[in-house]
Structures are given as C-alpha cells and as structure tokens.
Design a protein around this motif. Sequence first.
Motif, PDB file in Angstrom:
ATOM      1  N   ALA A   1       0.622  -1.343  -0.107  1.00  0.00           N
ATOM      2  CA  ALA A   1      -0.041  -0.095  -0.079  1.00  0.00           C
ATOM      3  C   ALA A   1       0.829   1.241   0.067  1.00  0.00           C
ATOM      4  O   ALA A   1       0.638   2.267  -0.617  1.00  0.00           O
ATOM      5  CB  ALA A   1      -0.894  -0.062   1.276  1.00  0.00           C
ATOM      6  N   GLU A   2       1.842   1.196   0.676  1.00  0.00           N
ATOM      7  CA  GLU A   2       3.012   2.372   0.788  1.00  0.00           C
ATOM      8  C   GLU A   2       3.563   2.601  -0.732  1.00  0.00           C
ATOM      9  O   GLU A   2       3.739   3.663  -0.949  1.00  0.00           O
ATOM     10  CB  GLU A   2       3.989   2.413   1.951  1.00  0.00           C
ATOM     11  CG  GLU A   2       3.477   2.299   3.331  1.00  0.00           C
ATOM     12  CD  GLU A   2       4.593   2.051   4.217  1.00  0.00           C
ATOM     13  OE1 GLU A   2       5.670   1.391   3.916  1.00  0.00           O
ATOM     14  OE2 GLU A   2       4.378   2.077   5.489  1.00  0.00           O
ATOM     15  N   GLN A   3       3.636   1.405  -1.523  1.00  0.00           N
ATOM     16  CA  GLN A   3       4.052   1.696  -2.776  1.00  0.00           C
ATOM     17  C   GLN A   3       3.169   2.089  -3.683  1.00  0.00           C
ATOM     18  O   GLN A   3       3.501   2.659  -4.752  1.00  0.00           O
ATOM     19  CB  GLN A   3       4.918   0.456  -3.169  1.00  0.00           C
ATOM     20  CG  GLN A   3       6.104   0.070  -2.360  1.00  0.00           C
ATOM     21  CD  GLN A   3       6.461  -1.627  -2.587  1.00  0.00           C
ATOM     22  OE1 GLN A   3       5.797  -2.041  -3.420  1.00  0.00           O
ATOM     23  NE2 GLN A   3       7.551  -1.986  -2.205  1.00  0.00           N
ATOM     24  N   GLU A   4       1.830   2.139  -3.267  1.00  0.00           N
ATOM     25  CA  GLU A   4       0.976   2.560  -4.282  1.00  0.00           C
ATOM     26  C   GLU A   4       0.043   3.785  -3.585  1.00  0.00           C
ATOM     27  O   GLU A   4       0.706   4.598  -3.343  1.00  0.00           O
ATOM     28  CB  GLU A   4       0.013   1.304  -4.736  1.00  0.00           C
ATOM     29  CG  GLU A   4       0.671   0.230  -5.399  1.00  0.00           C
ATOM     30  CD  GLU A   4       0.012  -1.015  -5.513  1.00  0.00           C
ATOM     31  OE1 GLU A   4      -1.428  -0.903  -5.281  1.00  0.00           O
ATOM     32  OE2 GLU A   4       0.386  -1.768  -5.859  1.00  0.00           O
ATOM     33  N   THR A   5      -1.039   3.511  -3.368  1.00  0.00           N
ATOM     34  CA  THR A   5      -1.734   4.638  -2.829  1.00  0.00           C
ATOM     35  C   THR A   5      -2.191   4.223  -1.297  1.00  0.00           C
ATOM     36  O   THR A   5      -2.158   3.079  -0.793  1.00  0.00           O
ATOM     37  CB  THR A   5      -3.069   4.996  -3.572  1.00  0.00           C
ATOM     38  OG1 THR A   5      -3.732   3.527  -3.574  1.00  0.00           O
ATOM     39  CG2 THR A   5      -2.609   5.255  -4.969  1.00  0.00           C
ATOM     40  N   ALA A   6      -2.903   5.271  -0.399  1.00  0.00           N
ATOM     41  CA  ALA A   6      -3.536   4.938   0.868  1.00  0.00           C
ATOM     42  C   ALA A   6      -4.655   3.606   0.725  1.00  0.00           C
ATOM     43  O   ALA A   6      -5.396   3.810  -0.633  1.00  0.00           O
ATOM     44  CB  ALA A   6      -4.308   5.985   1.342  1.00  0.00           C
ATOM     45  N   ASP A   7      -4.537   2.728   1.500  1.00  0.00           N
ATOM     46  CA  ASP A   7      -5.587   1.543   1.620  1.00  0.00           C
ATOM     47  C   ASP A   7      -6.245   1.635   2.642  1.00  0.00           C
ATOM     48  O   ASP A   7      -5.911   0.877   3.807  1.00  0.00           O
ATOM     49  CB  ASP A   7      -4.703   0.215   1.099  1.00  0.00           C
ATOM     50  CG  ASP A   7      -5.548  -0.873   0.999  1.00  0.00           C
ATOM     51  OD1 ASP A   7      -6.836  -0.744   1.079  1.00  0.00           O
ATOM     52  OD2 ASP A   7      -5.119  -2.003   0.849  1.00  0.00           O
ATOM     53  N   TRP A   8      -7.410   1.952   2.814  1.00  0.00           N
ATOM     54  CA  TRP A   8      -8.230   2.027   4.027  1.00  0.00           C
ATOM     55  C   TRP A   8      -8.456   0.674   4.467  1.00  0.00           C
ATOM     56  O   TRP A   8      -8.903   0.506   5.864  1.00  0.00           O
ATOM     57  CB  TRP A   8      -9.558   2.923   3.736  1.00  0.00           C
ATOM     58  CG  TRP A   8      -9.109   4.196   3.608  1.00  0.00           C
ATOM     59  CD1 TRP A   8      -9.433   4.814   2.162  1.00  0.00           C
ATOM     60  CD2 TRP A   8      -8.930   5.135   4.443  1.00  0.00           C
ATOM     61  NE1 TRP A   8      -9.205   6.232   2.566  1.00  0.00           N
ATOM     62  CE2 TRP A   8      -8.758   6.533   3.772  1.00  0.00           C
ATOM     63  CE3 TRP A   8      -8.461   5.323   5.798  1.00  0.00           C
ATOM     64  CZ2 TRP A   8      -8.488   7.496   4.616  1.00  0.00           C
ATOM     65  CZ3 TRP A   8      -8.026   6.525   6.387  1.00  0.00           C
ATOM     66  CH2 TRP A   8      -7.960   7.697   5.658  1.00  0.00           C
ATOM     67  N   ASP A   9      -8.490  -0.469   3.710  1.00  0.00           N
ATOM     68  CA  ASP A   9      -8.605  -1.590   3.897  1.00  0.00           C
ATOM     69  C   ASP A   9      -7.699  -2.292   5.195  1.00  0.00           C
ATOM     70  O   ASP A   9      -8.061  -3.110   5.811  1.00  0.00           O
ATOM     71  CB  ASP A   9      -8.761  -2.640   2.923  1.00  0.00           C
ATOM     72  CG  ASP A   9     -10.017  -2.505   2.100  1.00  0.00           C
ATOM     73  OD1 ASP A   9     -11.137  -2.354   2.510  1.00  0.00           O
ATOM     74  OD2 ASP A   9     -10.122  -2.872   0.919  1.00  0.00           O
ATOM     75  N   TYR A  10      -6.615  -1.639   5.129  1.00  0.00           N
ATOM     76  CA  TYR A  10      -5.575  -2.022   6.120  1.00  0.00           C
ATOM     77  C   TYR A  10      -6.000  -1.869   7.451  1.00  0.00           C
ATOM     78  O   TYR A  10      -5.874  -2.791   8.364  1.00  0.00           O
ATOM     79  CB  TYR A  10      -4.500  -1.245   6.055  1.00  0.00           C
ATOM     80  CG  TYR A  10      -3.268  -1.257   6.779  1.00  0.00           C
ATOM     81  CD1 TYR A  10      -2.442  -2.488   6.870  1.00  0.00           C
ATOM     82  CD2 TYR A  10      -3.221  -0.554   7.980  1.00  0.00           C
ATOM     83  CE1 TYR A  10      -1.479  -2.598   7.855  1.00  0.00           C
ATOM     84  CE2 TYR A  10      -2.276  -0.623   9.079  1.00  0.00           C
ATOM     85  CZ  TYR A  10      -1.427  -1.760   8.815  1.00  0.00           C
ATOM     86  OH  TYR A  10      -0.227  -1.761   9.840  1.00  0.00           O
ATOM     87  N   PHE A  11      -7.118  -0.977   7.764  1.00  0.00           N
ATOM     88  CA  PHE A  11      -7.547  -0.905   9.189  1.00  0.00           C
ATOM     89  C   PHE A  11      -8.463  -1.755   9.474  1.00  0.00           C
ATOM     90  O   PHE A  11      -9.322  -1.516  10.592  1.00  0.00           O
ATOM     91  CB  PHE A  11      -8.052   0.704   9.291  1.00  0.00           C
ATOM     92  CG  PHE A  11      -6.887   1.495   8.980  1.00  0.00           C
ATOM     93  CD1 PHE A  11      -5.833   1.749  10.009  1.00  0.00           C
ATOM     94  CD2 PHE A  11      -6.628   2.335   8.169  1.00  0.00           C
ATOM     95  CE1 PHE A  11      -4.708   2.705   9.920  1.00  0.00           C
ATOM     96  CE2 PHE A  11      -5.799   3.185   7.615  1.00  0.00           C
ATOM     97  CZ  PHE A  11      -4.703   2.991   8.641  1.00  0.00           C
ATOM     98  N   THR A  12      -9.180  -2.554   8.605  1.00  0.00           N
ATOM     99  CA  THR A  12     -10.011  -3.631   9.112  1.00  0.00           C
ATOM    100  C   THR A  12      -9.624  -4.156  10.168  1.00  0.00           C
ATOM    101  O   THR A  12      -8.258  -4.882  10.238  1.00  0.00           O
ATOM    102  CB  THR A  12     -10.296  -4.749   7.876  1.00  0.00           C
ATOM    103  OG1 THR A  12     -10.756  -3.660   6.599  1.00  0.00           O
ATOM    104  CG2 THR A  12     -11.515  -5.649   8.146  1.00  0.00           C
ATOM    105  N   GLY A  13     -10.322  -4.484  11.459  1.00  0.00           N
ATOM    106  CA  GLY A  13      -9.917  -5.223  12.414  1.00  0.00           C
ATOM    107  C   GLY A  13      -9.360  -4.207  13.626  1.00  0.00           C
ATOM    108  O   GLY A  13      -9.280  -4.813  14.669  1.00  0.00           O
ATOM    109  N   PHE A  14      -9.239  -2.885  13.154  1.00  0.00           N
ATOM    110  CA  PHE A  14      -8.762  -1.976  14.164  1.00  0.00           C
ATOM    111  C   PHE A  14      -9.944  -1.517  15.210  1.00  0.00           C
ATOM    112  O   PHE A  14     -11.115  -1.406  14.593  1.00  0.00           O
ATOM    113  CB  PHE A  14      -8.098  -0.502  13.531  1.00  0.00           C
ATOM    114  CG  PHE A  14      -6.856  -0.941  13.197  1.00  0.00           C
ATOM    115  CD1 PHE A  14      -5.827   0.047  13.692  1.00  0.00           C
ATOM    116  CD2 PHE A  14      -6.160  -2.039  12.217  1.00  0.00           C
ATOM    117  CE1 PHE A  14      -4.280  -0.202  13.277  1.00  0.00           C
ATOM    118  CE2 PHE A  14      -4.985  -2.092  12.025  1.00  0.00           C
ATOM    119  CZ  PHE A  14      -4.120  -1.113  12.524  1.00  0.00           C
TER     120      PHE A  14
END
Length: 173
Positions: free
Chosen positions: A96-109
Amino acid sequence: MISRKDILQVGSTQKPYGIKGEIVIRFRKAEYADIDTEYYFLEIEGIPVPFFVEEFTYSTDVTARVKLEDVDDETAAARYVNTDIYLPRDLVKLQAEQETADWDYFTGFTVIDQYGKRLGIIEEVDNSTMNVLFVVKNDQKEYLIPATEDFIEAIDEEENLIEMFLPDGLIEE
C-alpha cells in the motif's frame, strides 16, 4: 503462531480448478492479487495456517488459479473451498505504501473517539461511493464513519487502535 491482529483478509477460495490441485482465489481488491508472496494463510478451524504457493496464474484482475504446496489433486483442493485467505498486515502495508492509501488496512482496528469511548471494531470498509466509510460494529450498534485523515488523531498499529476526533452529531447515542 501468527496472531489474528497481524493478518488481513485479502480474499477467499472459490473452487478447484483441474485435476492437479489448483484452486481459484477471488481477491477482495485487484491490488491484493498483485502482492508478490511466497505463501497465503488459510483459516482452518479458526486458525490461520500458512500454505506455500507453487504456481500462480491470473484469471482476471481479481481472480487467480493457485497451486498450493501439498494440495496435489482436486479432492484435496475441494477441502479448502470457501476458505478465507489472509496475508500478513506488514506485507499489505508495504504494498500500500508503494501505491496509494488503502483504507482496508484498518479492518480489525478498534475505533476510539476523542472522549476515550470505544465505538467498536472496523468490520469492513465501504468504498462503493465517493466517500469511503468505515463500518464500525460493537455489540449494540453499527456506525458508518467517514474514512478520512481529517478525523484521525492517532493510530497505534501495535494495539490495532485508531483514535478519531468525530464532529458532534456524527455518532448519535
């Protein structure tokens, strides 16, 4: 053993393909299919189990035929139909850092508001409209909270916490 908070669901298995043990994986996003990995975690009886990838062949931008190590025929592949597929959060974050912001990363937070109140856990990210929303659930309620950097005060990745400053009236009690 890897912890649930250290992995992110990136897709699920669909059906066996052919007689050599390949299985079709449907990824939640095309970006997840592009992540170069040596293994996937499959959830077996509630436990994430690593399976090494022998072959990977794209079918579409969100599906691929994958040959997993030690899954050598269609009967073995059939045991893993409709199984969730996971990758380590660190690997997804790096992509995601190499591409664009990925809000799915926060699933489970877990989401905490500016008053320290625990609102719930981000169960999914709704990006079906222009305004991306966190779907936050707890035992009693479900909240739809805009996924915007303007509302995020702090992120604790080790504890899977997001502290958000939410405008009055956004969360009704």
